[in-house]
Design an enzyme around this catalytic site. Sequence first.
Site, PDB file in Angstrom:
ATOM      1  N   ASP A  60      28.807  44.975  11.540  1.00  0.00           N
ATOM      2  CA  ASP A  60      29.796  46.275  11.446  1.00  0.00           C
ATOM      3  C   ASP A  60      29.087  47.478  11.339  1.00  0.00           C
ATOM      4  O   ASP A  60      27.508  47.314  11.131  1.00  0.00           O
ATOM      5  CB  ASP A  60      30.625  45.873  10.443  1.00  0.00           C
ATOM      6  CG  ASP A  60      30.160  46.053   8.927  1.00  0.00           C
ATOM      7  OD1 ASP A  60      29.167  46.333   8.804  1.00  0.00           O
ATOM      8  OD2 ASP A  60      31.034  45.453   7.965  1.00  0.00           O
ATOM      9  N   ASP A 263      36.326  37.703  12.484  1.00  0.00           N
ATOM     10  CA  ASP A 263      35.771  37.546  11.288  1.00  0.00           C
ATOM     11  C   ASP A 263      36.729  37.433  10.248  1.00  0.00           C
ATOM     12  O   ASP A 263      37.782  38.271  10.125  1.00  0.00           O
ATOM     13  CB  ASP A 263      34.531  38.562  11.198  1.00  0.00           C
ATOM     14  CG  ASP A 263      35.140  39.797  10.748  1.00  0.00           C
ATOM     15  OD1 ASP A 263      35.542  40.527  11.707  1.00  0.00           O
ATOM     16  OD2 ASP A 263      35.084  40.229   9.574  1.00  0.00           O
ATOM     17  N   CYS A 301      39.207  14.963   7.961  1.00  0.00           N
ATOM     18  CA  CYS A 301      37.943  15.752   8.289  1.00  0.00           C
ATOM     19  C   CYS A 301      37.054  15.138   8.224  1.00  0.00           C
ATOM     20  O   CYS A 301      36.475  14.117   7.456  1.00  0.00           O
ATOM     21  CB  CYS A 301      37.926  16.948   7.170  1.00  0.00           C
ATOM     22  SG  CYS A 301      36.718  17.982   7.242  1.00  0.00           S
ATOM     23  N   CYS A 303      33.863  16.599   8.054  1.00  0.00           N
ATOM     24  CA  CYS A 303      32.705  17.146   7.592  1.00  0.00           C
ATOM     25  C   CYS A 303      31.690  16.625   6.530  1.00  0.00           C
ATOM     26  O   CYS A 303      32.154  15.683   6.009  1.00  0.00           O
ATOM     27  CB  CYS A 303      33.212  18.777   6.869  1.00  0.00           C
ATOM     28  SG  CYS A 303      33.686  18.645   5.285  1.00  0.00           S
ATOM     29  N   CYS A 306      33.602  16.021   3.123  1.00  0.00           N
ATOM     30  CA  CYS A 306      34.701  15.016   2.966  1.00  0.00           C
ATOM     31  C   CYS A 306      34.262  13.644   3.486  1.00  0.00           C
ATOM     32  O   CYS A 306      34.891  12.681   2.893  1.00  0.00           O
ATOM     33  CB  CYS A 306      35.999  15.405   4.220  1.00  0.00           C
ATOM     34  SG  CYS A 306      36.656  16.818   3.542  1.00  0.00           S
ATOM     35  N   HIS A 332      32.871  23.056   3.598  1.00  0.00           N
ATOM     36  CA  HIS A 332      33.938  22.592   3.876  1.00  0.00           C
ATOM     37  C   HIS A 332      35.047  23.586   4.818  1.00  0.00           C
ATOM     38  O   HIS A 332      35.414  23.194   5.737  1.00  0.00           O
ATOM     39  CB  HIS A 332      34.767  21.651   3.004  1.00  0.00           C
ATOM     40  CG  HIS A 332      36.276  21.378   3.269  1.00  0.00           C
ATOM     41  ND1 HIS A 332      36.431  20.346   4.090  1.00  0.00           N
ATOM     42  CD2 HIS A 332      37.419  22.018   3.398  1.00  0.00           C
ATOM     43  CE1 HIS A 332      37.786  20.551   4.606  1.00  0.00           C
ATOM     44  NE2 HIS A 332      38.433  21.340   4.009  1.00  0.00           N
TER      45      HIS A 332
END
Lengths: 361, 361
Positions: A60, A263, A301, A303, A306, A332
């Site tokens: 930014d 974002d 999930c 991931c 998990c 996560h």
Amino acid sequence: MPVGTLASVKGVSQDVLEDLGVEILLSNTYHLFLRPGVETVRRMGGLHRFMSWDCAILTDSGGFQVFSLTDLRKVSEEGVAFRSHLDGSSHFLSPEKAMEAQIGLGADIIMAFDECTEYPADAARARASMELTVRWAERSKNYFEEHKHEVPWALKESAELRSAGRSRAAVPTRSEATQALFGIVQGGMDPELRRESADRTIDIGFPGYAIGGLSVGEPRELTREIVLSTLEHLPSDQPRYLMGVGTPDEIAQYAQSGVDMMDCVLPTRAARHGLLFTSEGKVSIKQARYAQDENALDPICDCRVCQRYSRAYLRHLYASNELLAQVLNTVHNLHFYLATMRTVRAWIRAGHAPAAGASQM
Amino acid sequence: MPVGTLASVKGVSQDVLEDLGVEILLSNTYHLFLRPGVETVRRMGGLHRFMSWDCAILTDSGGFQVFSLTDLRKVSEEGVAFRSHLDGSSHFLSPEKAMEAQIGLGADIIMAFDECTEYPADAARARASMELTVRWAERSKNYFEEHKHEVPWALKESAELRSAGRSRAAVPTRSEATQALFGIVQGGMDPELRRESADRTIDIGFPGYAIGGLSVGEPRELTREIVLSTLEHLPSDQPRYLMGVGTPDEIAQYAQSGVDMMDCVLPTRAARHGLLFTSEGKVSIKQARYAQDENALDPICDCRVCQRYSRAYLRHLYASNELLAQVLNTVHNLHFYLATMRTVRAWIRAGHAPAAGASQM
């Protein structure tokens, strides 16, 4: 885009970000300007090399953060004088300084220096602020065009090629590529001012356009109105970036409405406060009800958190202030956001009409 | 053994510990007793299942930590009354309670409840303390022998087998295995008392023996004398565990002197304070001299941190209080310790005489 304020997504190492499928990170010019300083990053070859990150980075302009320092800044036509939130030291950012900083940091996409209009703002104030942003966009572009070849990776690769005895003419190199500078649309909460801001920013000409000045305290429904009306005035064949948004539902809605980039600190910041996003809704992992819950945080999930740990373990880590709580929670939540966007992309590819899709959410 | 006080090596996820080659972790009964509580871990199937860690775990007895609460504890023949460092709540640990807790936590190796003699201590005090530890070792073993089949993984696997309709007789299971309870040698700084403590602990009979009561403020040379003299009285065909030691040089020396197991918070705690162990000596990464140092932390280290990041980046993360500093620093220091031990094992296998090897360090 996950947020890596200080050239790091808090608690998550770059190889884990790669495993998560992160393709682009946002980093904050204001924070890097103060620590470690632009000159250090430039000498280290730019952000990619400094943080060892080969995928894309967007910085930014520093404008939003500087405007958040309400009591520590003074705006003029020239730019913004401000004091560091760290040590009170005095600094100055202008369109030219913000471009110089972002060229030195060497992200792939950089942002024009804008004024984020406060909310609420009366009509005169919103117009004056929008017009200042247009003038600053022009100055940003002018400085960028004159200095874009000073990006550190261009210099570095040219030097490497020279030392290897190869001529630039013979080998096309990244040193001929430059960063992409995006413009930012302002205009407060007035759709007509937003239209004018979009038109005048497009007249200056950028390879991508952002919608700024939202999520500054206005009601969510108003955010949505302004986003949808502004989108109509931005070219759909160029990236359209909505800054600082949002919840998983919001990012899915906006993506289906035509937003290409977003974002938000929410997935990472919420994770550090024990707030986790799941297919069954939000989970506040600090609650005692999870103390002996052997289930995965999110049953569907995939991931690594998990797949391996129980809610009971995550609750214990959080309740005991263990560092690993922040690490695992962040992994996560990032996975949840990235999976949400993968699903939205699949919907779009499958031909769902974005507008209909958005209204169904 | 890296230390995972609260069932987590601070900041490092279990898959990274596996990648580092960690084969056994130490976890602290005192801390787990308070948070999340033994009953919670027991219901979750024991520490391995709770923290998702398939390699070995050792728990201490809680004795050392309780004795560190100088102003919050009262020792009697029966055990130790103490107040929690967290909330001042009252608790009691005895040999029986410490065994009950460690059986409930379900580590692979558990430790007898001992009194860690303070330093300095006069002859009468050191003898009385050693004798108390011997009596407590006997009580620890008695309780353990009566209750060792209550370890949660034994119960769990038996139940699973029953529900699968298989008889215990037909399938040999882990449920017939139990934890290993190690004895602890005390005796202050008197080699003769240490010998007597070793003999009497061996008479009780354990599958492994620890040397406790060191690193309590005595000079390093005295630690070394006591370790070497005590080792002579412990069976070399059983594990010999030196508790709470030490620097990389010390662990290499002691391993070559015949110590088989060690634990220390140094690599992880120092990492969190920016102190890193390298082949070139200690590096305090916070120093400004590293701000633009593009080199790896340790030029000959093959850990994932040294392979990917520069000293400049690590310095920036630490100076900016980024979470990732603690994560990466810990990963490097653990790798350094584990690599040190791998080297020592190779030396031993290559036939270096431990005594000669130790004196060369």
